[in-house]
Design an enzyme around this catalytic site. Structure first.
Site, PDB file in Angstrom:
ATOM      1  N   GLY A 140      10.295   0.434   6.141  1.00 59.21           N
ATOM      2  CA  GLY A 140       9.965  -0.784   5.411  1.00 59.21           C
ATOM      3  C   GLY A 140       8.754  -0.533   4.548  1.00 59.21           C
ATOM      4  O   GLY A 140       8.655   0.512   3.920  1.00 59.21           O
ATOM      5  N   SER A 141       7.804  -1.478   4.551  1.00 63.99           N
ATOM      6  CA  SER A 141       6.652  -1.263   3.678  1.00 63.99           C
ATOM      7  C   SER A 141       5.333  -1.443   4.425  1.00 63.99           C
ATOM      8  O   SER A 141       5.286  -2.041   5.499  1.00 63.99           O
ATOM      9  CB  SER A 141       6.711  -2.220   2.488  1.00 63.99           C
ATOM     10  OG  SER A 141       6.495  -3.529   2.942  1.00 63.99           O
ATOM     11  N   VAL A 142       4.269  -0.917   3.838  1.00 58.04           N
ATOM     12  CA  VAL A 142       2.931  -1.105   4.396  1.00 58.04           C
ATOM     13  C   VAL A 142       2.175  -2.039   3.459  1.00 58.04           C
ATOM     14  O   VAL A 142       2.071  -1.777   2.262  1.00 58.04           O
ATOM     15  CB  VAL A 142       2.181   0.240   4.558  1.00 58.04           C
ATOM     16  CG1 VAL A 142       0.764   0.014   5.050  1.00 58.04           C
ATOM     17  CG2 VAL A 142       2.926   1.153   5.527  1.00 58.04           C
TER      18      VAL A 142
ATOM     19  N   ASP B 276       3.884  15.605  12.671  1.00 52.25           N
ATOM     20  CA  ASP B 276       4.121  15.308  11.250  1.00 52.25           C
ATOM     21  C   ASP B 276       2.817  15.431  10.464  1.00 52.25           C
ATOM     22  O   ASP B 276       2.557  14.647   9.561  1.00 52.25           O
ATOM     23  CB  ASP B 276       4.714  13.900  11.112  1.00 52.25           C
ATOM     24  CG  ASP B 276       5.448  13.703   9.781  1.00 52.25           C
ATOM     25  OD1 ASP B 276       5.550  14.681   9.006  1.00 52.25           O
ATOM     26  OD2 ASP B 276       5.906  12.573   9.517  1.00 52.25           O
TER      27      ASP B 276
ATOM     28  N   LYS C  80       2.113  -2.284   8.743  1.00 48.72           N
ATOM     29  CA  LYS C  80       3.420  -1.649   8.591  1.00 48.72           C
ATOM     30  C   LYS C  80       4.460  -2.683   9.018  1.00 48.72           C
ATOM     31  O   LYS C  80       4.495  -3.083  10.182  1.00 48.72           O
ATOM     32  CB  LYS C  80       3.482  -0.417   9.507  1.00 48.72           C
ATOM     33  CG  LYS C  80       4.429   0.651   9.065  1.00 48.72           C
ATOM     34  CD  LYS C  80       4.262   1.892   9.949  1.00 48.72           C
ATOM     35  CE  LYS C  80       4.717   3.134   9.251  1.00 48.72           C
ATOM     36  NZ  LYS C  80       4.586   4.359  10.044  1.00 48.72           N
TER      37      LYS C  80
ATOM     38  N   LEU D 242       0.833  -1.215   0.000  1.00 53.77           N
ATOM     39  CA  LEU D 242       0.000   0.000   0.000  1.00 53.77           C
ATOM     40  C   LEU D 242       0.861   1.255   0.000  1.00 53.77           C
ATOM     41  O   LEU D 242       0.424   2.328  -0.395  1.00 53.77           O
ATOM     42  CB  LEU D 242      -0.883   0.019   1.245  1.00 53.77           C
ATOM     43  CG  LEU D 242      -1.941  -1.060   1.363  1.00 53.77           C
ATOM     44  CD1 LEU D 242      -2.483  -1.132   2.780  1.00 53.77           C
ATOM     45  CD2 LEU D 242      -3.075  -0.803   0.385  1.00 53.77           C
TER      46      LEU D 242
ATOM     47  N   CYS E 216       5.236   2.768   1.169  1.00 52.52           N
ATOM     48  CA  CYS E 216       6.504   2.414   1.796  1.00 52.52           C
ATOM     49  C   CYS E 216       7.144   3.640   2.434  1.00 52.52           C
ATOM     50  O   CYS E 216       6.721   4.770   2.210  1.00 52.52           O
ATOM     51  CB  CYS E 216       7.451   1.781   0.792  1.00 52.52           C
ATOM     52  SG  CYS E 216       7.816   2.862  -0.582  1.00 52.52           S
ATOM     53  N   GLY E 217       8.117   3.387   3.255  1.00 50.80           N
ATOM     54  CA  GLY E 217       8.807   4.471   3.959  1.00 50.80           C
ATOM     55  C   GLY E 217      10.176   3.983   4.386  1.00 50.80           C
ATOM     56  O   GLY E 217      10.628   2.918   3.944  1.00 50.80           O
ATOM     57  N   ASN E 218      10.828   4.738   5.247  1.00 48.42           N
ATOM     58  CA  ASN E 218      12.175   4.372   5.704  1.00 48.42           C
ATOM     59  C   ASN E 218      12.168   3.068   6.496  1.00 48.42           C
ATOM     60  O   ASN E 218      13.102   2.276   6.431  1.00 48.42           O
ATOM     61  CB  ASN E 218      12.736   5.468   6.615  1.00 48.42           C
ATOM     62  CG  ASN E 218      12.922   6.759   5.856  1.00 48.42           C
ATOM     63  OD1 ASN E 218      13.216   6.740   4.659  1.00 48.42           O
ATOM     64  ND2 ASN E 218      12.730   7.873   6.539  1.00 48.42           N
TER      65      ASN E 218
HETATM   66  P1  ADP Z   1       6.139   6.880   7.041  1.00 49.29           P
HETATM   67  O1  ADP Z   1       6.429   6.967   8.482  1.00 49.29           O
HETATM   68  O2  ADP Z   1       7.228   6.214   6.273  1.00 49.29           O
HETATM   69  O3  ADP Z   1       5.762   8.193   6.430  1.00 49.29           O
HETATM   70  P2  ADP Z   1       3.315   6.147   6.895  1.00 49.29           P
HETATM   71  O4  ADP Z   1       2.685   5.708   8.162  1.00 49.29           O
HETATM   72  O5  ADP Z   1       3.023   7.559   6.485  1.00 49.29           O
HETATM   73  O6  ADP Z   1       4.872   5.902   6.952  1.00 49.29           O
HETATM   74  O7  ADP Z   1       2.874   5.140   5.725  1.00 49.29           O
HETATM   75  C1  ADP Z   1       3.437   5.191   4.437  1.00 49.29           C
HETATM   76  C2  ADP Z   1       2.385   4.878   3.388  1.00 49.29           C
HETATM   77  O8  ADP Z   1       1.776   3.614   3.618  1.00 49.29           O
HETATM   78  C3  ADP Z   1       1.232   5.853   3.365  1.00 49.29           C
HETATM   79  O9  ADP Z   1       1.511   6.975   2.571  1.00 49.29           O
HETATM   80  C4  ADP Z   1       0.093   5.023   2.756  1.00 49.29           C
HETATM   81  O10 ADP Z   1       0.198   4.966   1.357  1.00 49.29           O
HETATM   82  C5  ADP Z   1       0.380   3.637   3.314  1.00 49.29           C
HETATM   83  N1  ADP Z   1      -0.383   3.450   4.568  1.00 49.29           N
HETATM   84  C6  ADP Z   1       0.019   3.710   5.827  1.00 49.29           C
HETATM   85  N2  ADP Z   1      -0.929   3.445   6.728  1.00 49.29           N
HETATM   86  C7  ADP Z   1      -2.001   3.013   6.030  1.00 49.29           C
HETATM   87  C8  ADP Z   1      -3.346   2.590   6.393  1.00 49.29           C
HETATM   88  N3  ADP Z   1      -3.736   2.544   7.658  1.00 49.29           N
HETATM   89  N4  ADP Z   1      -4.181   2.225   5.405  1.00 49.29           N
HETATM   90  C9  ADP Z   1      -3.782   2.257   4.111  1.00 49.29           C
HETATM   91  N5  ADP Z   1      -2.552   2.639   3.714  1.00 49.29           N
HETATM   92  C10 ADP Z   1      -1.662   3.009   4.646  1.00 49.29           C
HETATM   93 MG    MG Z   2       4.146   9.351   6.331  1.00 47.02          MG
END
Ligand code: ADP
Ligand code: MG
Length: 437
Positions: free
Chosen positions: A168-170, A279, A187, A162, A164-166
């Site tokens: 790992g992935s969601v 944030d 996550k 869905l 990703c970020g630093n």
């Molecule tokens: P980071 O700390 O790396 O910014 P996020 O929590 O913002 O991480 O999540 C990164 C991405 O993962 C989001 O932009 C979104 O696309 C997806 N994501 C995160 N949480 C959810 C959720 N509860 N439902 C659907 N997608 C999600």
């Molecule tokens: Mg984020």
């Protein structure tokens, strides 16, 4: 069945309380609607809502303790009936384009939540129609099993990413509860031997675990198995800025105001609970569907001490400087008022339909720009009332900045004013054409 089923809502002498009367056959049933300390409305032991109309909308879908779901309003014939639905604003669903519901989200492979109660008069899903309005643990049966750590066998992790970020992935997944299965976003911490990364993710989980609000992504729990996993309720519509890019024609300003009002309600809740988000940005506002937004990403969030109004970071980190208030950058001081500043930037992102703030500037240059008293300009589509609010969010001194209590109220007033304007005008969906500049 006994007919007719009629209802009436009127304010009581006691300020802030209302009487809801239902006629069933020849009997009239009276219910008290009261407000709790936080100003939320509910019938005794019922679900709480930020506004009266949300409660009424909900009671149309669910009886929630009433003898029946709300149906028809009593005709406004008598003087006392004049008071029916006194300050109840017009139903905002009257001013969006109903035929274009959430389906428009689908072009990017999003998996928006479908409307559960598709009654003919319902033109589009309201947040309370969805399965993520209430916590899955609001069912007492499910609550029995509520623990921070989830069993791996109840969790299915799909091979669908869905985001990703630093860290790992969601990934998308399904979590099996006692009575139901729910869609979840997971996550997954990338394989890391660093204890610090795990600690950081656990801190995020601990914060989310304490929050329960319709406009905030809820934590379902944490699972420690092949990796450390943070299991959240699903907001499959993607981040707000991505959703809005290139949609000026399709998404009316009223829809943007609706989503921003929901963000303000979520932030008001955080402020009340004494949490700072740190944030808040359009990238961290996720959509459930086109008309329902939730605040996410609590990776930088902090719970303030009972007597503290701000948090002081020990050292500056990898910070989203363009979203940060001057006192965050100058003194590392974070409060709900600095979240208000970020909310202003989020408003700017939304009303500019997903543009990047302070376009060509680098983070540190922005502080100079702000110090000189300059601010971002009003986006072309943005109504003047909304630019005035975002400008107030960018008040230099945090003491003079509005709090979320005020911001939410101003957002709500504006959003409802659009709704009532649209009700009186033949061109529904054409509201808020008034742009500034
Ligand atoms: P980071 O700390 O790396 O910014 P996020 O929590 O913002 O991480 O999540 C990164 C991405 O993962 C989001 O932009 C979104 O696309 C997806 N994501 C995160 N949480 C959810 C959720 N509860 N439902 C659907 N997608 C999600
Ligand atoms: Mg984020």
């Amino acid at each position: 069945m006994m007919e007719p089923l009629l209802s009436r809502l009127r304010p009581r002498k006691e300020q802030g309380t209302y009487a809801l009367s239902l006629v069933y056959g020849k009997t009239v049933y009276h219910y008290l609607i009261s407000q709790d300390k936080a100003g939320k409305f509910c019938i005794p032991e019922g679900t709480k809502f930020d506004t009266l109309w949300q409660l009424v909308e909900y009671l149309k879908l669910k009886a929630d303790g009433l003898i029946y779901r709300l149906k028809e309003a009593c005709p406004n014939s008598s003087a006392s009936a004049e008071a029916a639905a006194p300050t109840l604003p017009a139903h905002p669903s009257t001013f969006t384009q109903p035929q274009r519901r959430v389906d428009t989200l689908n072009s990017d492979g999003y998996t928006p939540e479908p409307a559960r109660a598709a009654s003919p008069e319902k033109q589009r899903p309201m947040p309370m129609d969805t399965s993520v309005y209430e916590s899955p643990y609001s069912d007492p049966e499910e609550l029995k099993d509520k623990k921070l750590f989830l069993k791996r066998e109840n969790l299915l992790v799909a091979d669908i990413e869905l985001g990703c970020g630093n860290f790992g992935s969601v990934r998308q997944g399904v979590y099996r509860m006692r009575k139901k299965q729910i869609d979840v976003a997971i996550k997954v911490l990338k394989h890391s031997t660093e204890k610090a990364d795990k600690d950081e993710m656990m801190r995020e989980a601990q914060i989310m675990h304490q929050l329960d609000n319709p406009y905030i992504v809820r934590l379902i729990g944490v699972c420690q198995a092949e990796a450390l996993m943070l299991v959240m309720e699903m907001a499959g519509g993607g981040p707000l800025h991505k959703f809005l890019i290139g949609k000026k024609e399709e998404i009316p300003v009223s829809n943007v105001a609706e989503l921003l009002h929901q963000v303000a309600m979520g932030m008001k809740y955080l402020e009340e609970k004494n949490f700072v988000h740190r944030d808040l940005a359009a990238r961290n506002v996720l959509l459930v569907n086109r008309h329902y937004a939730k605040i996410s990403d609590f990776g930088l969030s902090k719970a303030l001490g009972a007597d503290d109004s701000y948090y002081t970071a020990r050292s500056a980190g990898k910070w989203p400087l363009k979203w940060y208030a001057p006192e965050c950058i100058n003194f590392r001081k974070f409060s709900s008022r600095s979240d208000v500043w970020s909310y202003g930037v989020t408003m700017w992102e939304a009303f500019s339909y997903g543009q990047k703030p302070y376009k060509k500037m680098k983070g540190p240059e922005v502080l100079d720009f702000i110090k000189q008293g300059k601010r971002m300009e009003c986006p072309p589509e943005c109504p003047p009332e909304m630019y005035s609010l975002m400008s107030d969010c960018w008040t230099y001194k945090w003491e003079d900045r509005p709090d979320f209590l005020t911001v939410e109220q101003r957002m709500r007033n504006y959003y409802y004013s659009l709704a009532s304007r649209a009700e009186g005008s033949p061109q529904c969906g054409q509201v808020a054409e008034a742009a500034c500049g």
